[in-house]
Design a protein around this motif. Sequence first.
Motif, PDB file in Angstrom:
ATOM      1  N   TRP A   5       0.835  -1.216   0.000  1.00 58.19           N
ATOM      2  CA  TRP A   5       0.000   0.000   0.000  1.00 58.19           C
ATOM      3  C   TRP A   5       0.862   1.255   0.000  1.00 58.19           C
ATOM      4  N   CYS A  44      -5.236   3.623  -0.040  1.00 58.31           N
ATOM      5  CA  CYS A  44      -5.577   4.381  -1.242  1.00 58.31           C
ATOM      6  C   CYS A  44      -4.346   4.978  -1.920  1.00 58.31           C
ATOM      7  N   ARG A  93      -2.085   7.134  -0.660  1.00 62.21           N
ATOM      8  CA  ARG A  93      -1.844   8.543  -0.351  1.00 62.21           C
ATOM      9  C   ARG A  93      -0.640   8.749   0.576  1.00 62.21           C
TER      10      ARG A  93
END
Length: 488
Positions: A301, A432, A434
């Motif tokens: 991630w 996500c 970020r």
Amino acid sequence: MNSNDVAKLALQVVADECRKSLFYFVQTFWDVVIKEDPVYNWHIPYLCEELQLLSSSIIKREPKPYDLIINIPPGTTKSTLVSVMWPVWLWVNDPTIRIISNSYSGILSVDLAGKSKDIIISDKFRKLFPAVQIRKDMSGKQHYGNTATGIRYATSTGATITGFHAHIIINDDPQNPKQAESEQLREQANEHTKTLSTRKVDKANTPVVTIMQRLHDEDVTGYLLKRKADNIKHICLPAELSDFVFPSDLREFYVDGLLDPKRLGRTTLQEAKIDLGSRGYAGQYEQRPTALGGNIIKADWFQHISRVEFGVLRTREPIHFFLDTAYDKKSKDSDNDPSGIIGACRIRNNIYITCAAKVYKTFPELIRFLPEYMAAHDFDRARSTLRIEPKANGKSVSQQLKEASDLNVAYTPSPTDDKATRLHAVSPRVECGRVYLVDGDWNEEFEDEVCGFPNKPHDEYVDLLGYAINYLMREDDDLPDNVDELFY
């Protein structure tokens, strides 16, 4: 030779074979304690052979060659072998041996010792080994002995052990998965393991055999390997073929990538993954405390960016620093916590972690270190802040920095939820894509700790990541009218 002589000879042959081979003994007495048909996967004779090799020094009262750790999944007959059959086999070869056996639960420990006793009082055993008899005045469930001075004492993690010393100590599942989640209960299991090691007839001769699943980096296996690796033989048998199989030459015995295709086939393992989740399955079946890719946070991630690319992307965004304090002059090999610090900034809607470090420093050393570290990592005295967790150490650091420097020091919000809840709350930001890690030699340690939580010995980066995300991704209109009230 009459029929009675033939029968006696047959019994003698079986008895001799039982004495010579623990695996043969297991096969002979399987039906006494387990009514299901046996499935002798390759790991059963292998573990029997390992236990038998270790037994030689116990029986001869010679210096032990090593302590033994066996990591293996549930449902593989481990307790039947190690805690039920092996102690009786030891008495068959030397009834004077004294044994302490331990499990996380008193009920479980007594039950295993009781099954050993069931073998000893069975008709089959009395015919084969009539000399090994339970003493009438010492025949309890938890504590019993034989007429040749041998003793079996069953205890449990956290229980008091006084007045007993053993020639062999068996630590079978010293903690369960729930206990491994708790730092306090992990420490209790490790301290109990330390106590067990003091209950030896002869410290040089008495081995400790630990058999369990991996549940945490600091579970009993991790505790022992960290402190006594040079004196331990480590056997690790995951349910599925992987780099965690140890010794590595045992990989050739896996069939279609499985340790035990009959007991732990694909369907059974898939059900276990659903029931336990990826993290529980990783520990109990794969023998690694961290699920493949990570537990709450997955390694893939995180986005990665080179320092050159980050330098081009960043314009005037200030770097903010987040600190989790601890004072300690000991090294990273100690049990104490380090102080952790990370630097981070927000560019548009993404978070960039620019640096991270763990240090073991006393209070004066930490006060000197912080300004130097931040100055070396783009601290802007006009716009950057140092945000400190408001625990006791953090408050004293904040107060001292206020007196000794012109740093902009603020407190992070006092946490109201536990660490796992807080990490779950910020995990969508990471998932996500970020959160970027600017390339540095700290990346691997940072990812390993965050992705391994809660099964890693330290969690400073876990807290600091949460503080950074919550602060930098806050809505501007959530700021108080007087921003200066944040600073001390």
